[in-house]
Write an enzyme that holds these catalytic residues in place. Structure first.
Site, PDB file in Angstrom:
ATOM      1  N   HIS A  39      35.919 -57.916 -29.416  1.00  0.00           N
ATOM      2  CA  HIS A  39      34.753 -57.120 -29.824  1.00  0.00           C
ATOM      3  C   HIS A  39      34.705 -56.915 -31.330  1.00  0.00           C
ATOM      4  CE1 HIS A  39      34.090 -56.328 -25.638  1.00  0.00           C
ATOM      5  NE2 HIS A  39      35.270 -55.760 -25.495  1.00  0.00           N
TER       6      HIS A  39
ATOM      7  N   HIS B  62      31.130 -57.326 -21.837  1.00  0.00           N
ATOM      8  CA  HIS B  62      31.977 -58.417 -21.352  1.00  0.00           C
ATOM      9  C   HIS B  62      31.147 -59.349 -20.484  1.00  0.00           C
ATOM     10  CE1 HIS B  62      34.311 -54.668 -21.766  1.00  0.00           C
ATOM     11  NE2 HIS B  62      35.141 -55.453 -22.422  1.00  0.00           N
TER      12      HIS B  62
END
Lengths: 330, 217
Positions: A56, A218
């Site tokens: 991330h 995700h």
């Protein structure tokens, strides 16, 4: 797979090495290879910790710094850090005034933080938590507890970090961080899948010409797979569920965080923002501050996430406070 | 009355480690169908590290299970580390002061693991995860004991319950974990955690049964 890596199984450790070499003014090692702490001067204050899976970037390591997080634990790509890693981050951040652990609502993170808190308690470290649940697409408003934490986490770190830097108590840091993330509504839009290096193939698929509204960080399923629209319509589609999530009175002040998901050019984020701003203007909502760029990504996913933070004077003061880190300096 | 000598910890753990290492590729293949394909890799990593830590030591079942628990919690992140870590820690604590483990104590050990796991996760039967193997397996074991069946018969019930539980995940739609991304499409595939849990419970039953001793009543 067109990626800049060595051994795909070692991407996280190799990346940590790179962060440390690139920014020794920000990062110092700890007893745990997957935990870094702020290398600057240590001041007497409440410790602020976060953590989560890798992939991330610049979250989570990029938010270590002044007025933000003191220590951060990271896990494998898209996988929670271990309880040991969270514990080491608590130790690294603790100055005797307790630790605020500000993280996102995912099963693995919840379990590992819970275990780490129990272990910290045995060592006499007081750890309190705030769990971000800002993704409006992940569950309806009457099931907020089930919502995932996404880019609103950054606002939570910023406000919690500023409160700690100002010398607030642990209870007060927790209250303000909770208030900050409760003021956030976020939604993502995905235009392509993403590839975990160790897997070597895309995690899921979005067909060409389609987009997924409400996609998770995700690739968790969104609320609608629809034909790809132009940026104007995309901005409207993203603003809709956010504006419906809470009441914005005429003249409400907000901060807007528009983050790319990894593969979308920053030019397009600014282009998209222009339409978001039109939509907010039309509702009589005043934008106090913007953050536009790659703040919280999903590897090489194409797309963006929009977070609207409803502000009051208390939150505004903390959001406007100075900070210095890799991902955010003001 | 039949019992297990609790000093056999290292040997029993070696067999549990063995079954995970042997099935590393298989577990990742199962996971690859609907998850991210790393279940075998992660489990093998944690169990291998535990094997290295206990090698050459003669540990009690309590010590060996504690070692496995802390290794899993320390080396596997994500959800599997804390789930299996708490399960084995709960089992370890239930046999802490035992020299011998009879059928009832074995049941208490399983239940201790289950309680510890439920303390950390809200996952329920039907969510398509390792709980779908664990809960019916332990229930079948306890039911056999309550019905007055022998230790080996109860171990057989544990194995049968575990296999049925594992197979039940095939028709379930995943409600937790990465597979929940697929919704309806997660049907038709076994859950990798349910498969590894079945392998572990089956091996634990076999390892126990092969070491049962008989005491004069």
């Amino acid at each position: 797979m067109q990626r800049i890596i060595n051994d795909p199984d070692n991407v996280v450790d190799d990346a940590v090495k790179g962060y440390r070499r690139a920014s020794p003014d920000l990062y110092a090692a700890t007893e745990h290879p997957r935990v870094l702490k702020f290398s600057g001067e240590t001041v007497d204050k409440v410790g602020v910790v976060t953590g989560g899976g890798s992939g991330h970037e610049p979250a989570f390591l990029g938010y270590i710094g002044e007025g933000l997080c003191d220590a951060v634990a990271i896990g494998e790509v898209f996988s929670s850090p271990t309880a040991d890693a969270f514990l080491e981050a608590f130790r690294a951040a603790n100055r005797g005034q307790g630790v605020a652990c500000l993280y996102g609502n995912y099963a693995g993170d919840n379990m590992n933080v819970k275990l780490a808190r129990q272990m910290a308690e045995m060592e006499g470290i007081d750890v309190q938590t705030v769990v971000a649940r800002d993704d409006v697409a992940s569950a309806p408003a009457d099931q907020r507890d089930k919502r995932r934490g996404v880019a609103g986490e950054i606002i939570m770190w910023k406000v919690g970090g500023a409160a700690a830097a100002r010398g607030e108590s642990l209870d007060e840091v927790i209250r303000l961080a909770q208030k900050a993330v409760d003021a956030c509504s976020s939604i993502g839009v995905g235009l392509s899948s993403c590839t975990i290096p160790a897997n070597g193939k895309p995690n899921f698929s979005i067909d060409p010409g389609m987009m997924e509204l409400g996609i998770g960080h995700h690739g968790e399923p969104g609320i609608e797979v629809a034909p790809l629209t132009d940026a104007d319509a995309m901005a409207s589609a993203m603003c809709g569920p956010i504006l419906a999530d809470r009441t914005f009175e005429n003249g409400s002040e907000v901060a807007v965080l528009l983050s790319g998901l990894g593969a979308t050019p920053v030019m397009e984020l600014n282009l998209l923002y222009s339409h978001v701003a039109d939509r907010l203007d039309a509702e009589g909502i005043k934008v106090h501050r913007t953050y536009i760029g790659n703040y919280f990504t999903s590897l090489d996913m194409m797309g963006a996430s929009l977070t609207v933070v409803k502000l009051d004077d208390e939150l505004k003061a903390l959001l406007d406070a100075p900070c210095r880190s890799l991902a955010m300096t003001q | 009355m039949q019992f297990l000598n609790a000093s056999n910890g290292t040997e029993i753990l070696d067999e549990l480690i063995g079954v995970i290492l042997e099935n590393r590729t298989y577990l990742s293949e199962v996971d690859g169908a609907i998850g991210d394909g790393d279940h075998g890799i992660n489990m093998a990593k944690g169990f291998r590290l535990c094997g290295e830590a206990i090698e050459g030591k003669q540990l009690s079942l309590h010590k060996a299970l504690s070692n496995l628990a802390t290794t899993l919690m320390g080396s596997i992140g994500g959800s599997m580390g804390p789930l299996y870590g708490s399960f084995f820690l709960g089992m370890a604590n239930a046999v802490k002061d035992k020299d011998t483990i009879d059928a009832k104590a074995f049941g208490d050990m399983l239940s201790g693991g289950q309680t510890a796991l439920q303390g950390i996760s809200d996952a329920q039967v039907g969510d398509k995860c390792l709980i779908d193997t664990l809960t019916p397996a332990i229930a079948a074991y306890q039911k056999a004991i309550e019905a007055g069946e022998s230790f080996p018969a109860a171990l057989q019930a544990l194995k049968t319950g575990a296999q049925q539980g594992r197979d039940s995940t095939k028709d379930l739609e995943a409600r937790i974990g990465r597979a929940s991304r697929l919704g309806e499409r997660s049907k038709g595939h076994l859950d990798a955690g349910a498969v590894s849990c079945c392998l572990l419970l089956t091996q634990l039953a076999d390892s126990t049964e092969s070491r049962l001793e008989t005491a004069a009543a």
